[in-house]
Design a protein around this motif. Structure first.
Motif, PDB file in Angstrom:
ATOM      1  N   MET A 149      59.766  51.734  43.143  1.00  0.00           N
ATOM      2  CA  MET A 149      61.198  51.964  43.289  1.00  0.00           C
ATOM      3  C   MET A 149      61.763  51.337  44.560  1.00  0.00           C
ATOM      4  N   ASN A 165      61.045  48.552  45.981  1.00  0.00           N
ATOM      5  CA  ASN A 165      61.354  47.143  45.750  1.00  0.00           C
ATOM      6  C   ASN A 165      62.681  46.968  45.033  1.00  0.00           C
ATOM      7  N   LYS A 166      62.906  47.804  44.011  1.00  0.00           N
ATOM      8  CA  LYS A 166      64.155  47.741  43.253  1.00  0.00           C
ATOM      9  C   LYS A 166      65.340  48.092  44.146  1.00  0.00           C
ATOM     10  N   SER A 167      65.181  49.085  44.997  1.00  0.00           N
ATOM     11  CA  SER A 167      66.243  49.473  45.930  1.00  0.00           C
ATOM     12  C   SER A 167      66.514  48.370  46.942  1.00  0.00           C
ATOM     13  N   LEU A 198      65.952  45.131  46.511  1.00  0.00           N
ATOM     14  CA  LEU A 198      66.625  44.039  45.800  1.00  0.00           C
ATOM     15  C   LEU A 198      68.104  44.342  45.599  1.00  0.00           C
ATOM     16  N   ALA A 199      68.406  45.564  45.227  1.00  0.00           N
ATOM     17  CA  ALA A 199      69.803  45.962  45.022  1.00  0.00           C
ATOM     18  C   ALA A 199      70.581  45.874  46.330  1.00  0.00           C
ATOM     19  N   THR A 209      69.841  43.979  48.942  1.00  0.00           N
ATOM     20  CA  THR A 209      69.944  42.558  49.295  1.00  0.00           C
ATOM     21  C   THR A 209      71.057  41.895  48.504  1.00  0.00           C
TER      22      THR A 209
END
Length: 154
Positions: free
Chosen positions: A1, A3-5, A7-8, A10
């Motif tokens: 999670m 990584n997904k956060s 990316l969001a 960024t």
């Protein structure tokens, strides 16, 4: 999670920085006009569907800006093969928003960047200050700001 956060976050930061550059340098024009090289333009520098005689609301212009920035982000992401800082990505997104993905794709700037020469790539921004063969003060200012962002961390 995480990584997904990340990316969001960024993506959101890139969109915010690039959007600030674009709105500052393009300004808001609700009525379509011809840019310095004769291209119909409206809103915050939108050209894709602009036609002389159109008048857009500010809400429509904000929507077009977001759509155009998403296209520019996708273009940068598809062409750049090296890691980017948020600032460098935002500078490139604003650059692509302004000059277009095709010109970016064939640029020395992109070649240098993908070869690992971030400093040289950022310096290339200063060359993109002409429209129709005429050096424009607004482009000089815009490229200088993009270059400052691009060089963060070098």
């Amino acid at each position: 999670m995480a990584n997904k956060s990340l990316l969001a976050a960024t993506f959101a930061a890139t969109l915010a920085l690039a959007g600030a550059l674009a709105t500052t340098h393009e300004g808001l024009e609700n009525k379509t006009y011809l840019d310095p090289v004769g291209i119909p333009t409206n809103c915050y520098g939108h050209t894709a569907t602009a036609k002389i005689g159109q008048v857009k609301t500010t809400a429509e212009c904000k929507k077009l800006l977001n759509e155009d920035l998403l296209i520019a982000i996708a273009d940068v992401e598809s062409r750049v093969k090296v890691e980017l800082t948020i600032e460098r990505r935002a500078a490139l997104v604003d650059f692509v928003y302004n000059v277009g993905g095709t010109k970016f794709g064939s640029s020395t700037l992109l070649k240098k960047l993908n070869a690992g020469d971030a400093r040289g790539a950022c310096a290339e921004l200063s060359r993109w200050v002409y429209a129709g063969g005429v050096k424009l003060r607004g482009l000089v200012t815009r490229r200088a700001e993009e270059r400052v962002l691009c060089e963060v961390g070098l």
